[in-house]
Write a protein that holds these residues in place. Structure first.
Motif, PDB file in Angstrom:
ATOM      1  N   LYS A   1      44.060  31.316  36.303  1.00  0.00           N
ATOM      2  CA  LYS A   1      42.791  31.733  36.898  1.00  0.00           C
ATOM      3  C   LYS A   1      42.274  30.746  37.940  1.00  0.00           C
ATOM      4  CE  LYS A   1      42.838  35.495  34.598  1.00  0.00           C
ATOM      5  NZ  LYS A   1      44.239  35.336  34.151  1.00  0.00           N
ATOM      6  N   LYS A   2      42.657  29.472  37.834  1.00  0.00           N
ATOM      7  CA  LYS A   2      42.187  28.500  38.822  1.00  0.00           C
ATOM      8  C   LYS A   2      42.715  28.828  40.208  1.00  0.00           C
ATOM      9  CE  LYS A   2      45.874  25.093  37.923  1.00  0.00           C
ATOM     10  NZ  LYS A   2      46.150  23.683  37.537  1.00  0.00           N
ATOM     11  N   TYR A   3      43.905  29.442  40.282  1.00  0.00           N
ATOM     12  CA  TYR A   3      44.458  29.802  41.585  1.00  0.00           C
ATOM     13  C   TYR A   3      43.795  31.060  42.139  1.00  0.00           C
ATOM     14  CZ  TYR A   3      47.991  26.355  40.339  1.00  0.00           C
ATOM     15  OH  TYR A   3      48.636  25.203  39.967  1.00  0.00           O
ATOM     16  N   ILE A   4      43.481  31.998  41.266  1.00  0.00           N
ATOM     17  CA  ILE A   4      42.743  33.183  41.719  1.00  0.00           C
ATOM     18  C   ILE A   4      41.365  32.772  42.209  1.00  0.00           C
ATOM     19  CG2 ILE A   4      41.738  35.395  41.032  1.00  0.00           C
ATOM     20  CD1 ILE A   4      43.994  35.757  39.056  1.00  0.00           C
ATOM     21  N   ALA A   5      40.704  31.887  41.452  1.00  0.00           N
ATOM     22  CA  ALA A   5      39.378  31.404  41.852  1.00  0.00           C
ATOM     23  C   ALA A   5      39.447  30.732  43.220  1.00  0.00           C
ATOM     24  CB  ALA A   5      38.836  30.433  40.802  1.00  0.00           C
ATOM     25  N   SER A   6      40.454  29.904  43.435  1.00  0.00           N
ATOM     26  CA  SER A   6      40.613  29.225  44.721  1.00  0.00           C
ATOM     27  C   SER A   6      40.834  30.238  45.837  1.00  0.00           C
ATOM     28  CB  SER A   6      41.785  28.247  44.648  1.00  0.00           C
ATOM     29  OG  SER A   6      42.018  27.637  45.901  1.00  0.00           O
ATOM     30  N   LEU A   7      41.688  31.216  45.585  1.00  0.00           N
ATOM     31  CA  LEU A   7      41.961  32.253  46.575  1.00  0.00           C
ATOM     32  C   LEU A   7      40.686  33.003  46.957  1.00  0.00           C
ATOM     33  CD1 LEU A   7      44.167  33.892  48.136  1.00  0.00           C
ATOM     34  CD2 LEU A   7      44.249  35.399  46.139  1.00  0.00           C
ATOM     35  N   LEU A   8      39.822  33.228  45.974  1.00  0.00           N
ATOM     36  CA  LEU A   8      38.589  33.994  46.198  1.00  0.00           C
ATOM     37  C   LEU A   8      37.412  33.114  46.613  1.00  0.00           C
ATOM     38  CD1 LEU A   8      38.817  36.522  43.214  1.00  0.00           C
ATOM     39  CD2 LEU A   8      39.542  36.827  45.595  1.00  0.00           C
ATOM     40  N   GLY A   9      37.658  31.815  46.790  1.00  0.00           N
ATOM     41  CA  GLY A   9      36.617  30.932  47.283  1.00  0.00           C
ATOM     42  C   GLY A   9      35.491  30.688  46.305  1.00  0.00           C
ATOM     43  N   MET A  10      35.857  30.493  45.031  1.00  0.00           N
ATOM     44  CA  MET A  10      34.834  30.200  44.020  1.00  0.00           C
ATOM     45  C   MET A  10      35.367  29.163  43.041  1.00  0.00           C
ATOM     46  SD  MET A  10      35.010  33.641  41.606  1.00  0.00           S
ATOM     47  CE  MET A  10      35.036  34.827  42.951  1.00  0.00           C
ATOM     48  N   ARG A  11      34.478  28.582  42.268  1.00  0.00           N
ATOM     49  CA  ARG A  11      34.890  27.623  41.256  1.00  0.00           C
ATOM     50  C   ARG A  11      35.505  28.363  40.067  1.00  0.00           C
ATOM     51  NH1 ARG A  11      32.642  22.607  41.359  1.00  0.00           N
ATOM     52  NH2 ARG A  11      32.534  22.541  39.082  1.00  0.00           N
ATOM     53  N   PRO A  12      36.470  27.744  39.359  1.00  0.00           N
ATOM     54  CA  PRO A  12      37.044  28.396  38.176  1.00  0.00           C
ATOM     55  C   PRO A  12      35.988  28.772  37.149  1.00  0.00           C
ATOM     56  CG  PRO A  12      38.372  26.509  38.818  1.00  0.00           C
ATOM     57  CD  PRO A  12      37.142  26.474  39.674  1.00  0.00           C
ATOM     58  N   GLU A  13      34.951  27.936  37.014  1.00  0.00           N
ATOM     59  CA  GLU A  13      33.881  28.234  36.057  1.00  0.00           C
ATOM     60  C   GLU A  13      33.142  29.513  36.437  1.00  0.00           C
ATOM     61  OE1 GLU A  13      34.290  25.454  37.708  1.00  0.00           O
ATOM     62  OE2 GLU A  13      34.568  23.804  36.263  1.00  0.00           O
ATOM     63  N   THR A  14      32.973  29.733  37.731  1.00  0.00           N
ATOM     64  CA  THR A  14      32.305  30.946  38.203  1.00  0.00           C
ATOM     65  C   THR A  14      33.134  32.174  37.871  1.00  0.00           C
ATOM     66  OG1 THR A  14      31.287  29.717  40.026  1.00  0.00           O
ATOM     67  CG2 THR A  14      31.341  32.121  40.221  1.00  0.00           C
ATOM     68  N   LEU A  15      34.442  32.095  38.113  1.00  0.00           N
ATOM     69  CA  LEU A  15      35.315  33.225  37.799  1.00  0.00           C
ATOM     70  C   LEU A  15      35.314  33.500  36.309  1.00  0.00           C
ATOM     71  CD1 LEU A  15      37.332  35.389  38.561  1.00  0.00           C
ATOM     72  CD2 LEU A  15      39.148  33.657  38.506  1.00  0.00           C
ATOM     73  N   SER A  16      35.373  32.456  35.481  1.00  0.00           N
ATOM     74  CA  SER A  16      35.350  32.644  34.021  1.00  0.00           C
ATOM     75  C   SER A  16      34.063  33.332  33.583  1.00  0.00           C
ATOM     76  CB  SER A  16      35.494  31.299  33.312  1.00  0.00           C
ATOM     77  OG  SER A  16      36.747  30.715  33.579  1.00  0.00           O
ATOM     78  N   ARG A  17      32.956  32.939  34.181  1.00  0.00           N
ATOM     79  CA  ARG A  17      31.665  33.544  33.823  1.00  0.00           C
ATOM     80  C   ARG A  17      31.634  35.024  34.203  1.00  0.00           C
ATOM     81  NH1 ARG A  17      27.724  34.384  37.127  1.00  0.00           N
ATOM     82  NH2 ARG A  17      28.389  32.756  38.597  1.00  0.00           N
ATOM     83  N   ILE A  18      32.133  35.330  35.405  1.00  0.00           N
ATOM     84  CA  ILE A  18      32.159  36.723  35.860  1.00  0.00           C
ATOM     85  C   ILE A  18      33.046  37.564  34.955  1.00  0.00           C
ATOM     86  CG2 ILE A  18      32.921  38.248  37.719  1.00  0.00           C
ATOM     87  CD1 ILE A  18      32.101  36.013  39.679  1.00  0.00           C
ATOM     88  N   MET A  19      34.189  37.025  34.573  1.00  0.00           N
ATOM     89  CA  MET A  19      35.116  37.764  33.709  1.00  0.00           C
ATOM     90  C   MET A  19      34.506  37.999  32.331  1.00  0.00           C
ATOM     91  SD  MET A  19      38.735  35.980  34.815  1.00  0.00           S
ATOM     92  CE  MET A  19      39.721  36.998  33.720  1.00  0.00           C
ATOM     93  N   ARG A  20      33.788  37.011  31.808  1.00  0.00           N
ATOM     94  CA  ARG A  20      33.122  37.185  30.501  1.00  0.00           C
ATOM     95  C   ARG A  20      32.037  38.250  30.587  1.00  0.00           C
ATOM     96  NH1 ARG A  20      33.251  31.508  30.375  1.00  0.00           N
ATOM     97  NH2 ARG A  20      31.026  31.439  30.919  1.00  0.00           N
ATOM     98  N   GLN A  21      31.274  38.231  31.666  1.00  0.00           N
ATOM     99  CA  GLN A  21      30.209  39.217  31.842  1.00  0.00           C
ATOM    100  C   GLN A  21      30.774  40.637  31.899  1.00  0.00           C
ATOM    101  OE1 GLN A  21      28.304  37.824  35.402  1.00  0.00           O
ATOM    102  NE2 GLN A  21      26.925  36.417  34.320  1.00  0.00           N
ATOM    103  N   GLU A  22      31.869  40.788  32.651  1.00  0.00           N
ATOM    104  CA  GLU A  22      32.446  42.115  32.781  1.00  0.00           C
ATOM    105  C   GLU A  22      33.099  42.572  31.470  1.00  0.00           C
ATOM    106  OE1 GLU A  22      34.852  42.572  36.237  1.00  0.00           O
ATOM    107  OE2 GLU A  22      33.158  42.283  37.583  1.00  0.00           O
ATOM    108  N   ALA A  23      33.660  41.622  30.717  1.00  0.00           N
ATOM    109  CA  ALA A  23      34.243  41.971  29.432  1.00  0.00           C
ATOM    110  C   ALA A  23      33.158  42.434  28.467  1.00  0.00           C
ATOM    111  CB  ALA A  23      34.981  40.769  28.845  1.00  0.00           C
ATOM    112  N   ASN A  24      31.973  41.814  28.520  1.00  0.00           N
ATOM    113  CA  ASN A  24      30.879  42.205  27.656  1.00  0.00           C
ATOM    114  C   ASN A  24      30.352  43.596  28.004  1.00  0.00           C
ATOM    115  OD1 ASN A  24      30.948  39.818  26.219  1.00  0.00           O
ATOM    116  ND2 ASN A  24      29.480  38.783  27.566  1.00  0.00           N
ATOM    117  N   VAL A  25      30.390  43.920  29.306  1.00  0.00           N
ATOM    118  CA  VAL A  25      29.946  45.247  29.751  1.00  0.00           C
ATOM    119  C   VAL A  25      30.888  46.314  29.211  1.00  0.00           C
ATOM    120  CG1 VAL A  25      29.636  46.760  31.740  1.00  0.00           C
ATOM    121  CG2 VAL A  25      28.764  44.412  31.801  1.00  0.00           C
ATOM    122  N   LEU A  26      32.168  46.002  29.231  1.00  0.00           N
ATOM    123  CA  LEU A  26      33.158  46.965  28.731  1.00  0.00           C
ATOM    124  C   LEU A  26      33.087  47.060  27.215  1.00  0.00           C
ATOM    125  CD1 LEU A  26      36.213  45.985  30.988  1.00  0.00           C
ATOM    126  CD2 LEU A  26      34.696  47.930  31.248  1.00  0.00           C
TER     127      LEU A  26
END
Length: 201
Positions: A176-201
């Motif tokens: 995920k650190k490489y995806i976060a880098s590709l998308l121009g965000m911190r790994p912590e930000t990507l982890s938070r977004i993924m957790r939020q979306e998992a909770n929605v589902l």
């Protein structure tokens, strides 16, 4: 890195290209003689910034990324996976030192064609000239998509746009650190977004 030049096993690029544009028997024969098969280990750096890279590769299995270092930051610029092509744009198409490093994120198996062999094909086989144009168009479409995502202000929207074009199977194989880098965000930000979306589902 391991290389295998067994003609009978060098069929993947031919099948890959023939699915885009039908190849003549003569071109298939030429490619069968020139295509090389290679395997790389997870973590292996295939090419480094400043080196020349003269291979157009098709990934049979595996994941690879392009990246550069800036002020001690590791910045991922692209990620390619199974059934996709990759190369160094400046190294391959302009015969200049590469601007990026290329690294395997998994054990990877691919086949490649050298620059001079590709140019010979373009000059002598009309279908390869057509294929080359299609490949360039595809590259620009992917580059346009990456540029569009990079300019979206919302980190969550960037992640959603990325997910629209990649299967979960592939996403789950990429650190995920490489995806976060590709998308121009911190790994912590990507982890938070993924957790939020998992909770929605």
């Amino acid at each position: 890195m391991t290389i295998n030049n067994d003609f009978h096993k060098n069929l993947y690029i031919i099948i890959y290209l023939n699915a885009i544009v039908p190849l003549s028997p003569e071109l298939k024969r030429f490619l069968g003689e020139r295509i090389k098969k290679v395997g790389y280990s997870k973590g292996e750096v295939i090419n480094r910034e400043g080196e020349y890279f003269k291979k157009l590769c098709v990934i049979k299995k595996g994941i690879v990324r392009g990246y550069f270092m800036e002020a001690n930051l590791d910045i991922t610029t692209w990620i390619s996976h199974d059934n996709e092509m990759f190369t160094s744009i400046t190294g391959f198409f302009r015969n200049r030192p590469a601007k990026e490093n290329i690294q395997c994120l998994e054990d990877m198996y691919c086949e490649y064609l050298e620059y001079d062999d590709l140019q010979y094909c373009i000059d002598h086989f009309p279908e390869m000239a057509r294929l080359y144009r299609i490949m360039i168009e595809e590259y620009y479409l992917h580059a346009e998509h990456r540029a569009f995502i990079a300019r979206v202000p919302s980190a969550q929207k960037r992640w959603q746009l990325y997910m629209e074009n990649h299967s979960l199977d592939v996403i789950n194989r990429i650190p995920k650190k490489y995806i976060a880098s590709l998308l121009g965000m911190r790994p912590e930000t990507l982890s938070r977004i993924m957790r939020q979306e998992a909770n929605v589902l």
